[in-house]
Design a protein around this motif. Structure first.
Motif, PDB file in Angstrom:
ATOM      1  N   VAL A 268       0.695  -1.119   0.075  1.00 43.12           N
ATOM      2  CA  VAL A 268      -0.026  -0.166   0.055  1.00 43.12           C
ATOM      3  C   VAL A 268       0.860   1.246   0.035  1.00 43.12           C
ATOM      4  O   VAL A 268       0.557   2.117  -0.656  1.00 43.12           O
ATOM      5  N   HIS A 269       1.963   1.113   0.809  1.00 39.93           N
ATOM      6  CA  HIS A 269       3.062   2.491   0.638  1.00 39.93           C
ATOM      7  C   HIS A 269       3.409   2.720  -0.736  1.00 39.93           C
ATOM      8  O   HIS A 269       3.243   3.801  -0.988  1.00 39.93           O
ATOM      9  N   ARG A 270       4.034   1.816  -1.300  1.00 39.05           N
ATOM     10  CA  ARG A 270       4.263   1.864  -2.641  1.00 39.05           C
ATOM     11  C   ARG A 270       3.198   2.426  -3.649  1.00 39.05           C
ATOM     12  O   ARG A 270       3.401   3.556  -4.443  1.00 39.05           O
ATOM     13  N   SER A 271       2.104   1.759  -3.362  1.00 31.76           N
ATOM     14  CA  SER A 271       0.898   2.534  -4.404  1.00 31.76           C
ATOM     15  C   SER A 271       0.653   3.876  -3.939  1.00 31.76           C
ATOM     16  O   SER A 271       0.123   4.536  -4.673  1.00 31.76           O
ATOM     17  N   ALA A 272       0.746   4.221  -2.605  1.00 30.69           N
ATOM     18  CA  ALA A 272       0.269   5.415  -2.141  1.00 30.69           C
ATOM     19  C   ALA A 272       1.089   6.407  -2.831  1.00 30.69           C
ATOM     20  O   ALA A 272       0.873   7.627  -3.189  1.00 30.69           O
ATOM     21  N   LEU A 273       2.440   6.066  -3.264  1.00 29.09           N
ATOM     22  CA  LEU A 273       3.413   6.933  -3.694  1.00 29.09           C
ATOM     23  C   LEU A 273       2.888   7.140  -5.279  1.00 29.09           C
ATOM     24  O   LEU A 273       3.205   8.197  -5.833  1.00 29.09           O
ATOM     25  N   PHE A 274       2.434   6.285  -5.749  1.00 27.80           N
ATOM     26  CA  PHE A 274       1.900   6.417  -7.328  1.00 27.80           C
ATOM     27  C   PHE A 274       0.550   7.452  -7.222  1.00 27.80           C
ATOM     28  O   PHE A 274       0.389   7.855  -7.945  1.00 27.80           O
ATOM     29  N   VAL A 275       0.046   7.446  -5.817  1.00 24.82           N
ATOM     30  CA  VAL A 275      -1.127   8.488  -5.844  1.00 24.82           C
ATOM     31  C   VAL A 275      -0.523   9.905  -6.117  1.00 24.82           C
ATOM     32  O   VAL A 275      -1.057  10.561  -6.544  1.00 24.82           O
ATOM     33  N   SER A 276       0.579   9.987  -5.235  1.00 19.45           N
ATOM     34  CA  SER A 276       1.129  11.272  -5.286  1.00 19.45           C
ATOM     35  C   SER A 276       1.615  11.872  -6.729  1.00 19.45           C
ATOM     36  O   SER A 276       1.611  12.926  -6.998  1.00 19.45           O
ATOM     37  N   ALA A 277       2.206  10.625  -7.288  1.00 17.76           N
ATOM     38  CA  ALA A 277       2.385  10.893  -8.850  1.00 17.76           C
ATOM     39  C   ALA A 277       1.155  11.314  -9.504  1.00 17.76           C
ATOM     40  O   ALA A 277       1.201  12.085 -10.662  1.00 17.76           O
ATOM     41  N   LEU A 278      -0.056  10.615  -9.307  1.00 21.93           N
ATOM     42  CA  LEU A 278      -1.033  11.188  -9.905  1.00 21.93           C
ATOM     43  C   LEU A 278      -1.404  12.537  -9.517  1.00 21.93           C
ATOM     44  O   LEU A 278      -2.020  13.101 -10.454  1.00 21.93           O
ATOM     45  N   VAL A 279      -1.250  12.988  -8.387  1.00 24.64           N
ATOM     46  CA  VAL A 279      -1.698  14.490  -8.041  1.00 24.64           C
ATOM     47  C   VAL A 279      -0.583  15.131  -8.936  1.00 24.64           C
ATOM     48  O   VAL A 279      -1.185  16.385  -9.466  1.00 24.64           O
ATOM     49  N   MET A 280       0.859  14.823  -9.265  1.00 29.85           N
ATOM     50  CA  MET A 280       1.682  15.589  -9.929  1.00 29.85           C
ATOM     51  C   MET A 280       0.998  15.601 -11.469  1.00 29.85           C
ATOM     52  O   MET A 280       1.101  16.813 -12.107  1.00 29.85           O
ATOM     53  N   ILE A 281       0.763  14.359 -11.958  1.00 28.52           N
ATOM     54  CA  ILE A 281       0.315  14.481 -13.206  1.00 28.52           C
ATOM     55  C   ILE A 281      -1.127  15.342 -13.422  1.00 28.52           C
ATOM     56  O   ILE A 281      -1.041  16.026 -14.618  1.00 28.52           O
ATOM     57  N   ALA A 282      -1.843  15.336 -12.587  1.00 28.73           N
ATOM     58  CA  ALA A 282      -3.065  16.186 -12.593  1.00 28.73           C
ATOM     59  C   ALA A 282      -2.689  17.683 -12.911  1.00 28.73           C
ATOM     60  O   ALA A 282      -3.211  18.332 -13.709  1.00 28.73           O
TER      61      ALA A 282
END
Lengths: 290, 295, 294
Positions: B257-271
């Motif tokens: 989940v931790h790794r996955s959460a980092l991808f969420v922050s990447a999504l924020v950057m893509i947004a």
């Protein structure tokens, strides 16, 4: 400014309109009286760019092995006519061509001749000399290879003979591997003519070939045209009436009427220049109007 | 360009057209593909944690199940804003300087050097920040690695990009407009403020957007000087952690989940990127601007 | 006379008003800051450079020894990147500039998506490369993964520069070739693309500079291993990562970090110089300007 030349017409061609080439079915063999003497028989040719009609129902026969000088003021469709004869109109956005052009009795607008083969048979010389920015040798290699001539010696032979025919061989034989655009303007134009001749065409179309050249180079190109007129059918667009007199065996005068390019008068040079039938022609030749 | 008549449309469908067209589709699909790969990796966290907790958790402690991204979002925003506040006026000064004030050899040399600095790797700016700048700031207020240090280094990094684009847009202000203002008795300075800068505002907006995009995305240089403590800073001398630094610091050991959460922050950057690109499209309306490349 | 003209004729009769002073000082400070960065780097790093530093393997986590294997890894990563990206970019650029009508909607879509791609932060490219190339395709932390990730990253820049150099080929050459009976695909392959080659080379050099400067996208994809790579599937550390690692994670690694930094700067200077020279000679030779932006 010498009006719209071929390139600027192509560059500024109207966008957006559908590109169409409408060919009328071949109804009767044209020029049945003198079938051997005419290379092109043009009937009812109309060229338009979107709303602008560049040429309006032009009918004209062009004799074989002669020089037809096409004269008239800027923007009257002279260059458009040349473009139709080797179907470079295909590449003008928004250009619509209708009518019929028979070449050797085949309808070139209707697709009876493959367009690349047509362009091999009909060379085109542009107003501004445009050798490829490659070596002189490569300027010959590229088109020759395209048409299936791959043998080095044969290419060399064709290059030499056409360069000799254009009087350029002595001037460039030691610099065949040098860039072509280092030549002078006149040399470049003769190189372009040689390049077109290397494909052994039947005809040469010339769009004001001397207007970008100095008087001496211009004279050399004119002499070249005279030397070629026994063997090739040449159509030359020119703004220069005395050039038309010097070179033309036949003359066609175009005029802009109601915003449309139309053919005013055509015939043997002696007749058109000495005894013009049309009043407009008389005035134009006297320099009264332009 | 070339257009052909419908009569010969069949010849247009050459192998070349198909091949090149396929490549173009591939290239333009790449951005969507990247988005979906990142989204796919982020799904686990979005499902398990839910979007809401990324904003409301007590803090960011992935090992104890806390996933608040806000401190990092704030850190990113503050660092980037600080950098832009410094870099925009400086970029404008450089642009006006080379266009109107510098003698032409000076202007040429100046631009060449700025171009050179635009190409210097961010890690070298970071190295300078770490070894030279941070100790200087530490003398003022410990620990030195701070919001201020990150903003300064970042300002230096985005400055060349901003200065080059601003120069292009200032140079494209029509000369007649400037001469007209001078003829009306404007001083050189007020011509600058009242005519040149307003006329160039579109290009300046592009410079600002591209600069901000670069500032938000930058990772290495910021990570080297920002201190990387998860907190909303209370002064410019306190350490911060940015979103991108967070990813770079934790991806190496993050699991599940931790790794996955980092991808969420990447999504924020893509947004953010999508937003910036849309804004850019809106501002430039294409065609109107000379080619400008984010660098 | 107005002094406010172009950059070509700017400062004759310059009045030293307050603005001029502010601008000269401001511009001077900007340059001073950059020169500080550059001279600091050169001052501390030049002393580290020697033949053995370039060729030897790093020892003691990089505190001693050289950067030999790291240079090799960097070169391999860049080669993979360009080998993938350049042909792709040329294909796309030909499609955009020669085959599509100028104002088609498809063209606009492609360009917007490339703009967006160019704006994606490199850390996101790193995550994508890690998730897709390393894990889903099973390439692991490897030079191949790193090169592929960088290829995605430099693609928009390469396409832009290639497209503009293809566009810079004057229309009259295309017409001349067409009038000589060459088919359109031959005109493109034999004439237009070869004439655009110098521009493509410049674009490639710019992309090379960008790729060489990249750090974070490689941390997650090509990895940290500083041994000499045995194949493209080995992990390999790039020069920029080496600088970062020595500065951040290795106490006492500063000196060699500066040494590696100087090598990096030197490589970029060479690339920059090559771009300038090429653009100049090419323009002199063919009269066509290279419109690649930096």
């Amino acid at each position: 400014m010498p009006g719209k030349d071929l390139e600027s017409e192509i560059r500024h061609g109207h966008h957006g309109g559908n590109v169409m080439t409408v060919a009328q079915p071949c109804i009767e063999p044209a020029a049945h009286r003198e079938p051997e003497r005419h290379l092109w028989c043009i009937s009812d040719l109309t060229v338009s760019y979107g709303e602008v009609i560049a040429l309006s129902s032009v009918s004209l026969n062009i004799k074989e092995n002669s020089v037809t000088a096409v004269i008239g003021p800027s923007g009257c469709g002279k260059s458009s006519l040349l473009c139709c004869l080797n179907r470079l109109t295909d590449f003008i956005p928004g250009c619509c061509v209708s009518g019929r052009i028979l070449m050797h009795s085949k309808d070139i607008l209707g697709g009876q001749i493959d367009d690349t083969r047509l362009r091999k048979q009909v060379g085109l010389i542009f107003q501004k000399p445009n050798p490829f920015p490659l070596s002189i040798r490569r300027n010959f290699e590229l088109p020759l290879r395209e048409h299936g001539i791959r043998d080095r010696q044969e290419i060399e032979h064709i290059m030499q003979s056409t360069l000799e025919a254009t009087g350029l061989w002595k001037e460039v034989k030691d610099r065949l591997n040098k860039p072509a655009h280092q030549l002078s303007g006149g040399q470049q134009q003769r190189l372009c003519i040689a390049r077109a001749l290397s494909l052994r065409p039947d005809a040469l179309l010339m769009d004001e070939p001397c207007s970008a050249l100095d008087p001496i180079s211009s004279g050399q190109v004119e002499e070249l045209v005279l030397s070629l007129r026994e063997r090739y059918t040449i159509v030359i667009v020119t703004h220069n009436l005395s050039q038309a007199r010097r070179l033309g065996t036949d003359v066609a005068l175009f005029w802009l009427r109601d915003g449309k390019g139309t053919l005013v008068e055509s015939g043997p040079a002696s007749q058109v220049f000495e005894a013009p039938r049309d009043d407009l022609t008389k005035l134009y030749l006297r320099g009264a109007i332009a | 360009m070339y257009l052909r008549s419908p009569a010969r449309a069949s010849t247009v469908l050459s192998p070349m057209l198909i091949g090149a067209g396929a490549l173009a589709l591939l290239a333009s699909a790449l951005i969507a593909f990247i988005f979906f790969v990142v989204l796919g990796e982020a799904m686990a966290a979005l499902g398990e944690i839910g979007l809401w907790r990324f904003l409301t958790d007590a803090s960011w402690h992935p090992s104890s199940g806390e996933f608040n991204l806000l401190p990092m979002v704030a850190g990113t925003g503050l660092v980037a804003a600080g950098a832009m506040v410094l870099a925009m006026p400086l970029g404008l000064i450089a642009a006006v300087f080379v266009t109107f004030y510098a003698p032409s050899p000076v202007a040429t040399a100046y631009l060449r050097l700025i171009e050179l600095f635009a190409g210097i790797p961010s890690v070298l700016y970071g190295l300078w920040g770490l070894v030279v700048l941070v100790p200087i700031i530490a003398d003022l207020a410990a620990p030195g690695s701070s919001l201020l240090a990150a903003s300064l280094v970042l300002a230096l990094m985005v400055l060349p990009t901003i200065a080059l684009i601003a120069t292009m847009s200032v140079r494209s202000v029509p000369l007649e407009r400037i001469q007209a203002a001078r003829a009306l008795g404007f001083t050189k300075a007020s011509t600058m403020v009242k005519i040149v800068i307003p006329s160039a505002r579109k290009g300046l907006a592009v410079a600002a957007i591209l600069g901000a995009g670069r500032a938000v995305g930058e990772t290495m240089a910021v990570m080297m000087v920002a201190g990387n403590i998860v907190q909303v800073p209370e002064s410019i001398f306190e350490p911060v952690r940015t979103l991108s630094a967070n990813i770079a610091l934790e991806i190496a050991y993050a699991m599940d989940v931790h790794r996955s959460a980092l991808f969420v922050s990447a999504l924020v950057m893509i947004a953010f990127v999508v937003l910036a690109t849309a804004l850019l499209e809106f501002v430039t309306n294409k065609q109107a601007m000379p080619d400008v490349h984010p660098d | 006379m107005s002094t406010l003209t172009s950059a070509a004729n700017p400062s004759r009769g310059l009045r030293w008003d307050a603005w001029a002073i502010v601008l000269w000082i401001g511009a001077g400070l900007i340059m001073a800051a950059f020169l500080w960065v550059l001279l600091d780097l050169l001052g501390r790093g030049l002393g580290q450079i020697s033949w053995s530093f370039i060729t030897e393997a790093p020892e003691n986590a990089g505190r001693a020894g050289g950067i030999g294997p790291i240079l090799v890894s960097t070169l391999l990563i860049l080669m993979v990147c360009l080998a993938i990206a350049v042909p792709l970019a040329v294909g796309v650029a030909v499609f955009l500039s020669e085959l599509l009508p100028h104002r088609s909607r498809l063209r606009r879509i492609v360009q917007i998506s490339l703009d967006a791609l160019a704006a994606v932060p490199s850390v996101v490219f790193g995550l994508f490369g890690n998730a897709f190339f390393c894990i889903q395709l099973g390439l692991g932390f490897s030079i191949l993964s790193g090169g592929l990730t960088l290829a995605c990253m430099v693609l928009p820049l390469l396409i832009r520069t290639t497209e503009s150099s293809i566009r810079a080929v004057p229309q009259r050459y295309r017409l001349a070739a067409t009038a000589l009976g060459m088919t359109r695909s031959r005109v493109i392959l034999r004439l237009v693309v070869p004439l655009a080659v110098p521009g493509i080379v410049v674009g490639t050099l710019l992309a090379l500079g960008r790729a060489m400067a990249e750090t974070v996208a490689l941390v997650f994809t090509s990895g940290y291993v500083d041994r000499m790579p045995g194949s493209l599937l080995d992990s390999g550390r790039s020069l920029s990562i080496h600088v970062f690692d020595l500065a951040m994670n290795v106490p006492g690694g500063d000196a060699n970090a500066y040494g590696a930094g100087v090598v990096l700067i030197f490589a970029l200077l060479v690339i920059n110089g090559a771009v300038l020279c090429l653009a100049k000679t090419w323009k002199a030779r063919s009269g066509m300007a290279i419109t690649a932006a930096t």
